[in-house]
Design a protein around this motif. Structure first.
Motif, PDB file in Angstrom:
ATOM      1  N   ASP A 117       0.868  -1.175   0.000  1.00 15.70           N
ATOM      2  CA  ASP A 117       0.000   0.000   0.000  1.00 15.70           C
ATOM      3  C   ASP A 117       0.906   1.226   0.000  1.00 15.70           C
ATOM      4  OD1 ASP A 117      -1.869   1.981   0.391  1.00 15.70           O
ATOM      5  OD2 ASP A 117      -2.579   1.264   2.329  1.00 15.70           O
ATOM      6  N   ILE A 118       1.035   1.872  -1.155  1.00 20.48           N
ATOM      7  CA  ILE A 118       2.019   2.936  -1.342  1.00 20.48           C
ATOM      8  C   ILE A 118       1.288   4.241  -1.636  1.00 20.48           C
ATOM      9  CG2 ILE A 118       3.996   3.719  -2.712  1.00 20.48           C
ATOM     10  CD1 ILE A 118       4.542   0.734  -3.324  1.00 20.48           C
ATOM     11  N   ARG A 119       1.430   5.211  -0.730  1.00 21.60           N
ATOM     12  CA  ARG A 119       0.737   6.491  -0.887  1.00 21.60           C
ATOM     13  C   ARG A 119       1.725   7.646  -0.752  1.00 21.60           C
ATOM     14  NH1 ARG A 119      -4.306   5.554   3.389  1.00 21.60           N
ATOM     15  NH2 ARG A 119      -4.339   3.265   3.231  1.00 21.60           N
ATOM     16  N   TYR A 120       1.894   8.387  -1.836  1.00 18.28           N
ATOM     17  CA  TYR A 120       2.681   9.622  -1.810  1.00 18.28           C
ATOM     18  C   TYR A 120       4.077   9.401  -1.224  1.00 18.28           C
ATOM     19  CZ  TYR A 120      -1.927  11.443  -2.793  1.00 18.28           C
ATOM     20  OH  TYR A 120      -3.155  11.673  -3.368  1.00 18.28           O
ATOM     21  N   PHE A 202      18.192  14.687  -0.740  1.00 20.09           N
ATOM     22  CA  PHE A 202      18.856  15.847  -0.163  1.00 20.09           C
ATOM     23  C   PHE A 202      17.820  16.900   0.199  1.00 20.09           C
ATOM     24  CE2 PHE A 202      21.495  19.506   0.356  1.00 20.09           C
ATOM     25  CZ  PHE A 202      22.702  18.998   0.791  1.00 20.09           C
ATOM     26  N   GLY A 203      17.921  17.410   1.414  1.00 23.17           N
ATOM     27  CA  GLY A 203      16.975  18.384   1.924  1.00 23.17           C
ATOM     28  C   GLY A 203      16.645  18.068   3.361  1.00 23.17           C
ATOM     29  N   TRP A 204      15.433  18.366   3.773  1.00 28.90           N
ATOM     30  CA  TRP A 204      15.065  18.198   5.183  1.00 28.90           C
ATOM     31  C   TRP A 204      15.152  16.743   5.634  1.00 28.90           C
ATOM     32  CZ3 TRP A 204      10.709  15.409   6.780  1.00 28.90           C
ATOM     33  CH2 TRP A 204       9.805  15.045   5.766  1.00 28.90           C
ATOM     34  N   MET A 205      14.843  15.803   4.744  1.00 29.28           N
ATOM     35  CA  MET A 205      14.868  14.392   5.130  1.00 29.28           C
ATOM     36  C   MET A 205      16.302  13.925   5.378  1.00 29.28           C
ATOM     37  SD  MET A 205      11.913  12.871   2.588  1.00 29.28           S
ATOM     38  CE  MET A 205      11.445  11.484   3.634  1.00 29.28           C
ATOM     39  N   GLN A 473       3.426   9.827   6.855  1.00 25.88           N
ATOM     40  CA  GLN A 473       3.975   9.996   5.508  1.00 25.88           C
ATOM     41  C   GLN A 473       4.369  11.441   5.237  1.00 25.88           C
ATOM     42  OE1 GLN A 473       5.712   9.073   3.206  1.00 25.88           O
ATOM     43  NE2 GLN A 473       4.455   7.666   1.995  1.00 25.88           N
ATOM     44  N   SER A 474       5.239  11.624   4.250  1.00 29.74           N
ATOM     45  CA  SER A 474       5.617  12.967   3.810  1.00 29.74           C
ATOM     46  C   SER A 474       4.361  13.788   3.564  1.00 29.74           C
ATOM     47  CB  SER A 474       6.441  12.885   2.522  1.00 29.74           C
ATOM     48  OG  SER A 474       7.645  12.208   2.745  1.00 29.74           O
ATOM     49  N   ASN A 475       4.432  15.043   3.926  1.00 30.43           N
ATOM     50  CA  ASN A 475       3.240  15.894   3.935  1.00 30.43           C
ATOM     51  C   ASN A 475       3.009  16.510   2.554  1.00 30.43           C
ATOM     52  OD1 ASN A 475       1.044  17.272   4.981  1.00 30.43           O
ATOM     53  ND2 ASN A 475       2.286  18.991   5.690  1.00 30.43           N
ATOM     54  N   LYS A 476       2.569  15.685   1.603  1.00 29.50           N
ATOM     55  CA  LYS A 476       2.399  16.146   0.232  1.00 29.50           C
ATOM     56  C   LYS A 476       0.943  16.456  -0.132  1.00 29.50           C
ATOM     57  CE  LYS A 476       6.099  13.085  -1.431  1.00 29.50           C
ATOM     58  NZ  LYS A 476       6.406  11.958  -2.326  1.00 29.50           N
ATOM     59  N   VAL A 477      -0.006  15.994   0.682  1.00 27.20           N
ATOM     60  CA  VAL A 477      -1.384  15.981   0.192  1.00 27.20           C
ATOM     61  C   VAL A 477      -2.398  16.486   1.217  1.00 27.20           C
ATOM     62  CG1 VAL A 477      -1.852  13.584   0.879  1.00 27.20           C
ATOM     63  CG2 VAL A 477      -2.972  14.522  -1.164  1.00 27.20           C
ATOM     64  N   GLN A 482      -2.404  12.730   7.082  1.00 30.13           N
ATOM     65  CA  GLN A 482      -1.747  12.797   8.383  1.00 30.13           C
ATOM     66  C   GLN A 482      -2.680  12.326   9.499  1.00 30.13           C
ATOM     67  OE1 GLN A 482       1.598  13.666   8.524  1.00 30.13           O
ATOM     68  NE2 GLN A 482       1.367  13.658   6.290  1.00 30.13           N
ATOM     69  N   ARG A 483      -3.945  12.592   9.348  1.00 28.38           N
ATOM     70  CA  ARG A 483      -4.911  12.201  10.377  1.00 28.38           C
ATOM     71  C   ARG A 483      -5.317  10.732  10.279  1.00 28.38           C
ATOM     72  NH1 ARG A 483      -7.187  16.079  13.326  1.00 28.38           N
ATOM     73  NH2 ARG A 483      -6.641  18.245  12.851  1.00 28.38           N
ATOM     74  N   SER A 484      -4.991  10.104   9.180  1.00 26.24           N
ATOM     75  CA  SER A 484      -5.340   8.692   9.003  1.00 26.24           C
ATOM     76  C   SER A 484      -4.385   7.813   9.801  1.00 26.24           C
ATOM     77  CB  SER A 484      -5.275   8.319   7.526  1.00 26.24           C
ATOM     78  OG  SER A 484      -3.924   8.208   7.093  1.00 26.24           O
ATOM     79  N   ASP A 485      -4.656   6.500   9.784  1.00 27.84           N
ATOM     80  CA  ASP A 485      -3.777   5.541  10.455  1.00 27.84           C
ATOM     81  C   ASP A 485      -2.623   5.092   9.566  1.00 27.84           C
ATOM     82  OD1 ASP A 485      -5.387   5.652  12.681  1.00 27.84           O
ATOM     83  OD2 ASP A 485      -6.524   3.847  12.179  1.00 27.84           O
ATOM     84  N   TYR A 486      -2.524   5.636   8.354  1.00 28.23           N
ATOM     85  CA  TYR A 486      -1.475   5.207   7.424  1.00 28.23           C
ATOM     86  C   TYR A 486      -0.114   5.668   7.928  1.00 28.23           C
ATOM     87  CZ  TYR A 486       1.048   4.490   3.033  1.00 28.23           C
ATOM     88  OH  TYR A 486       1.945   4.069   2.072  1.00 28.23           O
ATOM     89  N   ARG A 487       0.798   4.729   8.077  1.00 27.26           N
ATOM     90  CA  ARG A 487       2.141   5.025   8.551  1.00 27.26           C
ATOM     91  C   ARG A 487       3.145   4.231   7.716  1.00 27.26           C
ATOM     92  NH1 ARG A 487      -0.398   8.513  10.224  1.00 27.26           N
ATOM     93  NH2 ARG A 487      -0.686   9.256  12.380  1.00 27.26           N
ATOM     94  N   VAL A 488       4.391   4.712   7.667  1.00 29.12           N
ATOM     95  CA  VAL A 488       5.408   4.132   6.797  1.00 29.12           C
ATOM     96  C   VAL A 488       6.714   3.921   7.557  1.00 29.12           C
ATOM     97  CG1 VAL A 488       4.415   5.167   4.721  1.00 29.12           C
ATOM     98  CG2 VAL A 488       6.152   6.434   6.020  1.00 29.12           C
TER      99      VAL A 488
END
Length: 504
Positions: A117-120, A202-205, A473-477, A482-488
Motif C-alpha cells: 500500500d504505497i501512498r505519496y 537531499f533536503g530536510w529528510m 507519511q511525507s506531507n504532500k497531500v 496525516q490524520r489517518s492511520d497510514y504510517r510508513v
C-alpha cells in the motif's frame, strides 16, 4: 592535506551504479551478530525513465505498470531456519504523487502473497511485506510477480543486476530473513544509521539523518557515524565539487538549491567542510528569500520548518565565520516564527500573512521543526548571543507538550488529539528537542524520563534490520493523510530517533 581529499576518496568508493558496491555498506557486514540475512532478487532493468525524471546516484530501477508486471527471482535458493520470519522488501526509486497498490503473487499462479500500500512515497522509502514461510519453496522455484492494481503511473523501485555482491544494502528488492527471538534492536538501529542504508533525498529528510549522525559522533563518540556522514555527502558532491541531486519530484536539480527545506544538510557540511564552495550559493539563496521583515521564506507562507532548515544552518555557518550579523539573523528566524506560528499557546506549521491564517495546529512534526530548530540554533549561538527569550519559549513548549504524551511515550500525529494515531518521527523529534534542552540547562532534569520512555518505545517500532516504522507519511497531500492511520518506514524518522539516542 587538500581540503577535498577525504571527500574525493569517498567519491571513488560510493559513486556509480549498484553494480559497484560501496565499502561503507560492506566493511561491517561480517559484524552483524544476528542471523538476519538479505537475499537479493533479480529482475529486468528499465533504462527508459519517465520524462524529466532521474534516479539518484546513477542507480538502476525497474517499473511495475498496469499491463507490464515485474518478475523477481532469488539469485540463489533462499533457506529459512525454523521459527524465522521472512519479509519481501522493495524501495521507491521515483517520487510518488498518488495512491498505489502493488500486488505480489507467486509467478505463474494466482497464489497471492499480499500487497504494498504505497501512498505519496518519497525516494528511498522502504516497503515490507510479511511472507509466510510456507510459500518459500514456490518462490525459489517460480519467483514473485509484482503487478500494479491501483495508480495511473508506473511504480518504480530500485533494482540490482546479476552479479551484485553487497550483502547489506536495504534498498534492493530482497527477501529479508530474520530471527524472531534474538534481535538486538539498538545494535540494528545504530548499524543502519551508520551506513548508506540511512540515506535520504537531499533536503530536510537527509538533514534529519545527517544531524542524527553528527550528534551520534559528537555526543556518543561513534566514529562510524562520522564516516557515514562523509559517505553520504560523497554521494551528493562529485570530485569537481558539483552538487548532484534531484528535487522532491525526482527531477535533476544539479548545482541549484530548491527551497528553504533544502538547506538543512548544510549545518552538518559546515562542520566538516566549512570552506566548501557550495556555501556561496547557500548564502545567496538565503539572501534572495529574505523578506522585508527579515524572515527567510518560500512562496507566501512562513513555516516551522524554517527554524530547523534555515535558522539552524545559518547559525552554524555564522558562528564558524565569526559573522555576528549572520548569527543575529539566524536567531531572528526563530523569534519571528515564534511571533507568527504560535497562537493561543498552540504551534502551527504554516502562517499565511496575506490573510493572517494558520494551518496544521500542533502537528507533531511541525512541533518538532519549531522546537528542535530552536534548541539547535540556541546551542550554536548561546555563547555568542543572549538567547534568553528563546529559552523562555523552550520552557513554555516543554510544559505544553508533556501533558499530551501518551502512556507509551509517543505523541499523536496532532499532539492535542489523543484519538489520532501516533507519529514516531514527530515523537522522536519532540523528545530529542526536550533532551537537548535538558542537556543545555534550559529545562530541568525532570523531563528526561519522558524522553527515555519515547526512546524505549521507538526501539520496539523498528524493523528487524533497524529501520523506524510508524512514521506519518511525507506531507504532500494535506491533513487527511496525516490524520489517518497510514504510517510508513522512514530513514528520516530514524535520523530523529538517532538525535534522541545521542541526547540521552
Amino acid at each position: 592535506m587538500n581540503r577535498r581529499t577525504t571527500f574525493k576518496s569517498l567519491v571513488l568508493l560510493t559513486t556509480g551504479s549498484l553494480l559497484q558496491p560501496a565499502k561503507i555498506f560492506s566493511r561491517e557486514s561480517t559484524l552483524w551478530k544476528s542471523r538476519l540475512s538479505r537475499h537479493f532478487l533479480s529482475t529486468r532493468i528499465d533504462p527508459e525513465l519517465p520524462e524529466e525524471k532521474r534516479l539518484p546516484f546513477g542507480w538502476q530501477g525497474f517499473s511495475v505498470a498496469g499491463e507490464r508486471p515485474a518478475l523477481l527471482r532469488p539469485t540463489l535458493p533462499v533457506n529459512l531456519q525454523a521459527g524465522d520470519g521472512l519479509l519481501l522488501r522493495c524501495s521507491v526509486a521515483i517520487d510518488v504523487r498518488e495512491e498505489k497498490v502493488v500486488r505480489a503473487r507467486i509467478a505463474g499462479t494466482q497464489e497471492e502473497l499480499g500487497h504494498f500500500d504505497i501512498r505519496y512515497a518519497a525516494v528511498f522509502q522502504v516497503f515490507d511485506l510479511e511472507i509466510a514461510p510456507l510459500f518459500l519453496p514456490a518462490i525459489n522455484q517460480h519467483g514473485i510477480e509484482l503487478s500494479l492494481e491501483r495508480g495511473e503511473n508506473p511504480m518504480w523501485f530500485f533494482a540490482a543486476t546479476p552479479g551484485y555482491r553487497d550483502r547489506d544494502n536495504t534498498f534492493l528488492p530482497q527477501l529479508l530473513a530474520y530471527p524472531k527471538d534474538e534481535i538486538d534492536r539498538e545494535e540494528a538501529f545504530i548499524r543502519q544509521m551508520c551506513s548508506l542504508n540511512s540515506i535520504q533525498p537531499f533536503g530536510w529528510m537527509e538533514g534529519c539523518v545527517l544531524d542524527g549522525l553528527y550528534q551520534m559522533y559528537k555526543r556518543k563518540k561513534h566514529r562510524k557515524a562520522r564516516r557515514a556522514i562523509k559517505g553520504h555527502f560523497a554521494r551528493f558532491f562529485d570530485r569537481q565539487d558539483n552538487f548532484i541531486h534531484e528535487d522532491p519530484r525526482s527531477r535533476p536539480l544539479d548545482n541549484k538549491i530548491g527551497t528553504i527545506e533544502s538547506t538543512q544538510p548544510f549545518s552538518t557540511l559546515a562542520r566538516l567542510e566549512p570552506d566548501h564552495p557550495v556555501f556561496t550559493e547557500v548564502l545567496k539563496f538565503w539572501e534572495e528569500r529574505t523578506q522585508p521583515d527579515g524572515t527567510v521564506t518560500d512562496h507566501y507562507s512562513v513555516t516551522a520548518e524554517g527554524s530547523y532548515t534555515i535558522a539552524y544552518p545559518m547559525a552554524v555557518i555564522g558562528k564558524q565565520r565569526g559573522d555576528k550579523a549572520m548569527m543575529e539573523k539566524a536567531y531572528a528566524q526563530i523569534l519571528l516564527r515564534k511571533t507568527m506560528l504560535v497562537q493561543d499557546g498552540d504551534i502551527y506549521l504554516r502562517y499565511y500573512p496575506k490573510d493572517d491564517s494558520r494551518k496544521y495546529r500542533n502537528w507533531a512534526r511541525g512541533v518538532t521543526w519549531y522546537l528542535l530548530g530552536m534548541v539547535r540554533t540556541m546551542a550554536a549561538l548561546h555563547d555568542q548571543l543572549d538567547v534568553s527569550e528563546a529559552a523562555e519559549e523552550v520552557a513554555r513548549v516543554a510544559k505544553m507538550v508533556i501533558p499530551h504524551q501518551l502512556k507509551n511515550g509517543l505523541w499523536p500525529c496532532f499532539i492535542h488529539e489523543a484519538d489520532i494515531a501516533p507519529d514516531n518521527s514527530g515523537s522522536a523529534g519532540i523528545a530529542a528537542a526536550l533532551a537537548t534542552a535538558v542537556h543545555n540547562g534550559w529545562i530541568g532534569q525532570e523531563y528526561l524520563p519522558f524522553c527515555r520512555k519515547t526512546y524505549t518505545t521507538l526501539l520496539d517500532q523498528l524493523t528487524p534490520d533497524g529501520l523506524l516504522q510508524g512514521v506519518a507519511q511525507s506531507n504532500k497531500v494535506g491533513e487527511a493523510l496525516q490524520r489517518s492511520d497510514y504510517r510508513v518506514t522512514s530513514q528520516m524518522g530514524l535520523g530523529l530517533m538517532a538525535q534522541l539516542y545521542a541526547a540521552l
